[in-house]
Design a protein around this motif. Structure first.
Motif, PDB file in Angstrom:
ATOM      1  N   GLN A   1       0.877  -1.122   0.185  1.00 24.46           N
ATOM      2  CA  GLN A   1      -0.006   0.116  -0.071  1.00 24.46           C
ATOM      3  C   GLN A   1       0.828   1.337  -0.016  1.00 24.46           C
ATOM      4  N   SER A   2       1.672   1.087   0.838  1.00 27.71           N
ATOM      5  CA  SER A   2       2.919   2.399   0.940  1.00 27.71           C
ATOM      6  C   SER A   2       3.387   2.772  -0.491  1.00 27.71           C
ATOM      7  N   ASP A   3       3.823   1.648  -1.314  1.00 28.58           N
ATOM      8  CA  ASP A   3       4.448   1.792  -2.532  1.00 28.58           C
ATOM      9  C   ASP A   3       3.537   2.342  -3.294  1.00 28.58           C
ATOM     10  N   PHE A   4       2.250   2.050  -3.336  1.00 26.96           N
ATOM     11  CA  PHE A   4       1.444   2.560  -4.388  1.00 26.96           C
ATOM     12  C   PHE A   4       0.947   4.098  -3.966  1.00 26.96           C
ATOM     13  N   GLU A   5       1.019   4.421  -2.470  1.00 25.98           N
ATOM     14  CA  GLU A   5       0.903   5.936  -2.139  1.00 25.98           C
ATOM     15  C   GLU A   5       2.189   6.608  -2.540  1.00 25.98           C
ATOM     16  N   GLN A   6       3.219   6.050  -2.444  1.00 26.26           N
ATOM     17  CA  GLN A   6       4.454   6.763  -2.637  1.00 26.26           C
ATOM     18  C   GLN A   6       4.350   7.204  -4.233  1.00 26.26           C
ATOM     19  N   TRP A   7       4.128   6.207  -4.880  1.00 23.41           N
ATOM     20  CA  TRP A   7       4.337   6.372  -6.600  1.00 23.41           C
ATOM     21  C   TRP A   7       3.148   7.661  -6.964  1.00 23.41           C
ATOM     22  N   ALA A   8       2.105   7.157  -6.584  1.00 22.76           N
ATOM     23  CA  ALA A   8       0.929   8.077  -6.843  1.00 22.76           C
ATOM     24  C   ALA A   8       1.341   9.530  -6.436  1.00 22.76           C
ATOM     25  N   ALA A   9       1.710   9.848  -5.274  1.00 13.60           N
ATOM     26  CA  ALA A   9       2.020  11.080  -4.660  1.00 13.60           C
ATOM     27  C   ALA A   9       3.078  11.822  -5.367  1.00 13.60           C
ATOM     28  N   LEU A  10       4.127  11.232  -5.883  1.00 15.15           N
ATOM     29  CA  LEU A  10       5.203  11.671  -6.687  1.00 15.15           C
ATOM     30  C   LEU A  10       4.531  12.145  -8.008  1.00 15.15           C
ATOM     31  N   ALA A  11       3.648  11.082  -8.532  1.00 15.79           N
ATOM     32  CA  ALA A  11       3.157  11.727  -9.920  1.00 15.79           C
ATOM     33  C   ALA A  11       2.233  12.885  -9.646  1.00 15.79           C
ATOM     34  N   LEU A  12       1.499  13.048  -8.707  1.00 14.04           N
ATOM     35  CA  LEU A  12       0.422  13.924  -8.381  1.00 14.04           C
ATOM     36  C   LEU A  12       0.893  15.388  -7.867  1.00 14.04           C
ATOM     37  N   SER A  13       2.166  15.350  -7.380  1.00 15.02           N
ATOM     38  CA  SER A  13       2.737  16.364  -6.235  1.00 15.02           C
ATOM     39  C   SER A  13       2.935  17.701  -6.952  1.00 15.02           C
ATOM     40  N   GLY A  14       3.218  17.632  -7.969  1.00 19.15           N
ATOM     41  CA  GLY A  14       3.204  19.182  -9.169  1.00 19.15           C
ATOM     42  C   GLY A  14       1.980  19.721  -9.482  1.00 19.15           C
ATOM     43  N   TYR A  15       0.769  18.805  -9.253  1.00 20.44           N
ATOM     44  CA  TYR A  15      -0.304  19.362  -9.686  1.00 20.44           C
ATOM     45  C   TYR A  15      -1.583  19.682  -8.569  1.00 20.44           C
ATOM     46  N   ARG A  16      -1.280  18.842  -7.717  1.00 21.73           N
ATOM     47  CA  ARG A  16      -2.547  18.842  -6.680  1.00 21.73           C
ATOM     48  C   ARG A  16      -1.655  18.793  -5.106  1.00 21.73           C
ATOM     49  N   SER A  17      -2.308  19.243  -4.079  1.00 18.42           N
ATOM     50  CA  SER A  17      -1.908  19.590  -2.887  1.00 18.42           C
ATOM     51  C   SER A  17      -2.333  18.179  -2.014  1.00 18.42           C
ATOM     52  N   GLU A  18      -3.620  17.770  -2.630  1.00 14.99           N
ATOM     53  CA  GLU A  18      -4.169  16.475  -2.028  1.00 14.99           C
ATOM     54  C   GLU A  18      -5.065  15.799  -3.267  1.00 14.99           C
ATOM     55  N   ALA A  19      -5.200  14.361  -3.047  1.00 15.95           N
ATOM     56  CA  ALA A  19      -5.919  13.628  -4.136  1.00 15.95           C
ATOM     57  C   ALA A  19      -6.313  12.400  -3.533  1.00 15.95           C
ATOM     58  N   GLU A  20      -7.522  12.063  -4.162  1.00 20.05           N
ATOM     59  CA  GLU A  20      -8.217  11.009  -3.646  1.00 20.05           C
ATOM     60  C   GLU A  20      -8.304   9.815  -4.861  1.00 20.05           C
ATOM     61  N   LEU A  21      -7.904   8.873  -4.886  1.00 16.79           N
ATOM     62  CA  LEU A  21      -8.073   7.878  -6.034  1.00 16.79           C
ATOM     63  C   LEU A  21      -8.106   6.326  -5.510  1.00 16.79           C
ATOM     64  N   THR A  22      -8.616   5.547  -6.419  1.00 20.89           N
ATOM     65  CA  THR A  22      -8.664   4.059  -6.137  1.00 20.89           C
ATOM     66  C   THR A  22      -7.865   3.594  -7.016  1.00 20.89           C
ATOM     67  N   ILE A  23      -7.084   2.600  -6.737  1.00 23.49           N
ATOM     68  CA  ILE A  23      -6.148   1.737  -7.441  1.00 23.49           C
ATOM     69  C   ILE A  23      -6.986   0.352  -7.398  1.00 23.49           C
ATOM     70  N   ARG A  24      -7.328  -0.451  -8.265  1.00 25.48           N
ATOM     71  CA  ARG A  24      -7.868  -1.687  -8.202  1.00 25.48           C
ATOM     72  C   ARG A  24      -7.138  -2.609  -9.031  1.00 25.48           C
ATOM     73  N   LEU A  25      -6.498  -3.518  -8.465  1.00 26.31           N
ATOM     74  CA  LEU A  25      -5.654  -4.547  -9.105  1.00 26.31           C
ATOM     75  C   LEU A  25      -6.415  -5.724  -9.456  1.00 26.31           C
ATOM     76  N   VAL A  26      -6.438  -6.208 -10.870  1.00 26.92           N
ATOM     77  CA  VAL A  26      -7.359  -7.104 -11.285  1.00 26.92           C
ATOM     78  C   VAL A  26      -6.534  -8.251 -11.909  1.00 26.92           C
ATOM     79  N   ASP A  27      -7.407  -9.171 -12.267  1.00 25.22           N
ATOM     80  CA  ASP A  27      -6.842 -10.227 -13.007  1.00 25.22           C
ATOM     81  C   ASP A  27      -7.029 -10.099 -14.552  1.00 25.22           C
ATOM     82  N   ALA A  28      -6.621 -10.794 -15.360  1.00 26.39           N
ATOM     83  CA  ALA A  28      -6.527 -10.827 -16.918  1.00 26.39           C
ATOM     84  C   ALA A  28      -8.012 -10.596 -17.291  1.00 26.39           C
ATOM     85  N   ALA A  29      -8.947 -11.306 -16.748  1.00 25.54           N
ATOM     86  CA  ALA A  29     -10.303 -11.521 -17.039  1.00 25.54           C
ATOM     87  C   ALA A  29     -11.047 -10.060 -17.021  1.00 25.54           C
TER      88      ALA A  29
END
Length: 153
Positions: A19-47
């Motif tokens: 979870q902390s990896d996903f949070e770190q990566w999202a924060a890095l990508a969004l940091s220059g554009y937002r001071s806060e962000a709410e999002l969902t990341i859903r990890l799924v299977d191929a189907a």
């Protein structure tokens, strides 16, 4: 940068980043554009990835990441930026095929998807170049190599 991340795991694939990896990566990508962000990341299977890719993009195959940006209704400002759906099997397969570590490729997919949520795109060459350069810069901050280099380069 404050990221409120709803991580949904709908795949049997392991190991997965934390979870902390996903949070770190999202924060890095969004940091220059937002001071806060709410999002969902859903990890799924191929189907599930294939079904969503077919339904929303007309492509009948699983894909690495799908982005679903949230549009604030007029007069309403929320930190919600949207949802990412990432197919674990495709990410794992691509990492092997592209000679990348799984962690580096996961980070790339999260950053790539978050940039799409911000409105970046890669349909036109100029836009693609801008988006790719941003991804390269952000991934370098994490210590990862340029994801667009091939073995021959």
């Amino acid at each position: 940068m404050i990221v409120d991340l709803d991580l949904q795991i709908a795949t049997e694939s392991i190991p997965l980043p934390s979870q902390s990896d996903f949070e770190q990566w999202a924060a890095l990508a969004l940091s220059g554009y937002r001071s806060e962000a709410e999002l969902t990341i859903r990890l799924v299977d191929a189907a599930e990835s294939q079904q969503l890719n077919h339904q929303y993009r007309g492509k009948d195959k699983a894909t690495n990441v799908l982005s679903f940006p949230f549009q604030n209704p007029p007069g309403l400002t929320l930190p919600l930026i949207g949802d990412l759906v990432i197919c674990a099997a495709v990410v794992e397969q691509e990492a092997v095929e592209q000679s990348k570590t799984p962690q580096a490729h996961w980070a790339h997919m999260v950053i790539h998807g978050c940039l799409h949520l911000l409105g970046f795109d890669h349909i036109k060459d100029d836009d693609a170049e801008e988006m790719e350069q941003l991804e390269i810069t952000l991934l370098a901050k994490l210590g990862f190599n340029n994801p667009y280099l091939t073995d021959a380069e």
